[in-house]
Scaffold this active site. Structure first.
Site, mmCIF file in Angstrom:
data_model
loop_
_atom_site.group_PDB
_atom_site.id
_atom_site.type_symbol
_atom_site.label_atom_id
_atom_site.label_comp_id
_atom_site.label_asym_id
_atom_site.label_seq_id
_atom_site.Cartn_x
_atom_site.Cartn_y
_atom_site.Cartn_z
ATOM 1 N N ASN A 9 48.197 66.142 12.218
ATOM 2 C CA ASN A 9 49.893 65.623 12.203
ATOM 3 C C ASN A 9 50.666 66.459 11.240
ATOM 4 O O ASN A 9 50.540 66.232 10.033
ATOM 5 C CB ASN A 9 49.986 64.272 11.989
ATOM 6 N N TRP A 10 51.364 67.293 11.735
ATOM 7 C CA TRP A 10 52.029 68.421 10.699
ATOM 8 C C TRP A 10 53.386 67.891 10.199
ATOM 9 O O TRP A 10 54.033 68.155 9.063
ATOM 10 C CB TRP A 10 52.407 69.547 11.507
ATOM 11 N N LYS A 11 53.667 66.427 10.504
ATOM 12 C CA LYS A 11 54.856 65.745 10.106
ATOM 13 C C LYS A 11 55.799 66.663 10.122
ATOM 14 O O LYS A 11 56.232 67.775 11.028
ATOM 15 C CB LYS A 11 54.602 65.414 8.528
ATOM 16 N N HIS A 95 53.376 55.892 14.001
ATOM 17 C CA HIS A 95 52.764 56.250 12.603
ATOM 18 C C HIS A 95 53.596 55.498 11.544
ATOM 19 O O HIS A 95 54.970 55.137 11.729
ATOM 20 C CB HIS A 95 53.393 57.768 12.368
ATOM 21 N N GLU A 97 54.831 56.127 8.813
ATOM 22 C CA GLU A 97 56.398 56.644 8.255
ATOM 23 C C GLU A 97 57.348 56.377 9.336
ATOM 24 O O GLU A 97 58.476 56.123 8.913
ATOM 25 C CB GLU A 97 56.112 58.328 8.301
ATOM 26 N N GLU A 167 45.204 54.155 9.759
ATOM 27 C CA GLU A 167 45.712 54.794 8.589
ATOM 28 C C GLU A 167 46.298 53.818 7.851
ATOM 29 O O GLU A 167 47.269 53.336 7.675
ATOM 30 C CB GLU A 167 46.859 55.759 9.047
ATOM 31 N N GLY A 173 48.730 60.561 1.977
ATOM 32 C CA GLY A 173 49.642 61.385 1.120
ATOM 33 C C GLY A 173 49.401 61.206 -0.165
ATOM 34 O O GLY A 173 50.068 61.615 -1.154
ATOM 35 N N SER A 213 44.723 60.945 3.653
ATOM 36 C CA SER A 213 43.964 61.897 2.623
ATOM 37 C C SER A 213 42.361 62.416 2.943
ATOM 38 O O SER A 213 41.556 62.254 2.423
ATOM 39 C CB SER A 213 43.890 61.019 1.312
ATOM 40 N N GLY A 234 46.741 64.685 7.857
ATOM 41 C CA GLY A 234 48.194 65.210 7.424
ATOM 42 C C GLY A 234 48.170 66.567 6.769
ATOM 43 O O GLY A 234 47.928 67.690 7.227
ATOM 44 N N GLY A 235 48.328 66.466 5.402
ATOM 45 C CA GLY A 235 48.451 67.570 4.597
ATOM 46 C C GLY A 235 47.463 68.690 4.680
ATOM 47 O O GLY A 235 47.576 69.937 4.646
HETATM 48 P P1 13P Z 1 47.336 62.847 4.876
HETATM 49 O O1 13P Z 1 46.336 63.269 5.300
HETATM 50 O O2 13P Z 1 48.569 63.830 4.226
HETATM 51 O O3 13P Z 1 47.226 61.711 3.892
HETATM 52 O O4 13P Z 1 48.167 62.183 5.899
HETATM 53 C C1 13P Z 1 47.514 61.414 6.738
HETATM 54 C C2 13P Z 1 48.655 60.914 7.801
HETATM 55 O O5 13P Z 1 49.570 60.243 7.704
HETATM 56 C C3 13P Z 1 48.294 61.520 9.047
HETATM 57 O O6 13P Z 1 49.058 60.865 10.202
#
Ligand code: 13P
Length: 249
Positions: A9-11, A95, A97, A167, A173, A213, A234-235
């Site tokens: 997920n590149w956000k 998600h 967010e 999640e 994050g 994470s 994510g990251g």
């Molecule tokens: P991180 O891997 O950056 O913690 O993000 C997880 C996430 O929200 C994937 O959708």
């Protein structure tokens, strides 16, 4: 046997050129991977360009959100037929967010899930508790509400296309991963819920990803838990080499 699914997920990261470069590098690094399903979910504006770069690879394409109407006067929104037209096969829905910053509710998650399925897109439905909810002992209540509400009225046939992502919001994050035991406990709970709602065959077939994470150094331990069937990253999905290491856990 459930084939693990690892999605990036590149956000809201990468402009088009960066997205193309990232997926070009990834495509080469994971070209021999056949035992794990790999999906990338770039921002909307890069979907088409990324799809072109992905030609001839097994990596799937996903979006990060979808609106529930097919078209109409909904300025700024993107519909399921539009995602399909650029080659998406997956879409992340609900998600945390989006729940936190954009008013997503279990009801709107459910509408998006139906919209995605009606176009043949596979929803990755995200659930997870906040730190406050965990600390006040509400984790299982929250997960149950999100699963029951988000997947309301789905048939067993429709559920066959759905992936769930657990999640925990406090792990996203933050560098604070859930321990494998903490994650496994919730994953097993989700599978039990699926069993109650959709029956045993569906519960056993549904893939439940862990997200929050996930890094190369914790992926193996997380993924070796019996009810963890992949990761939503994510990251660490924004660097081809770290995402590769997770994919090859
Ligand atoms: P991180 O891997 O950056 O913690 O993000 C997880 C996430 O929200 C994937 O959708």
């Amino acid at each position: 046997m459930r084939t693990p699914i690892i999605a990036g997920n590149w956000k809201m990261f990468t402009v088009v050129e960066e997205a193309k470069a990232l997926v070009l590098a990834l495509k080469d690094l994971v070209k021999d991977v056949t035992n794990v399903e790999v999906v990338v979910c770039p921002p909307f504006i890069s979907l088409l360009a990324v799809k072109d770069v992905l030609a001839g690879s097994r990596i799937g394409l996903g979006a990060q959100n979808v609106y529930w109407e097919k078209n109409g006067a909904f300025t700024g929104e993107i519909s399921a037929p539009m995602l399909k037209s650029v080659g998406c096969t997956y879409v992340i829905i609900g998600h945390s967010e989006r729940r936190t910053y954009f008013g997503e509710t279990d009801e709107t998650v459910n509408k998006r899930v139906f919209a995605a399925l009606s176009e043949g897109l596979k929803p990755i439905v995200c659930v997870g508790e906040t730190l406050e909810e965990r600390e006040s002992g509400q984790t299982f209540d929250v997960i149950k509400r999100q699963i029951v509400g988000g997947l309301a009225n789905l048939s067993v046939e429709q559920m066959a296309s759905v992936v769930i992502a657990y999640e925990p919001v406090w792990a996203i994050g933050t560098g604070k991963t859930a321990t494998p035991a903490q994650a496994q406990e919730v994953h097993a709970f989700i599978r039990k819920l699926l069993n109650d709602i959709f029956g045993q065959t569906t519960a056993e077939a549904t893939r439940i990803q862990y997200g929050g994470s996930v890094k190369p150094d914790n992926a193996t331990e997380l993924m070796s838990q019996p009810d963890i069937d992949g990761a939503l990253v994510g990251g660490a999905s924004l660097k081809a080499d770290s995402f590769e290491k997770i994919i090859k856990f």
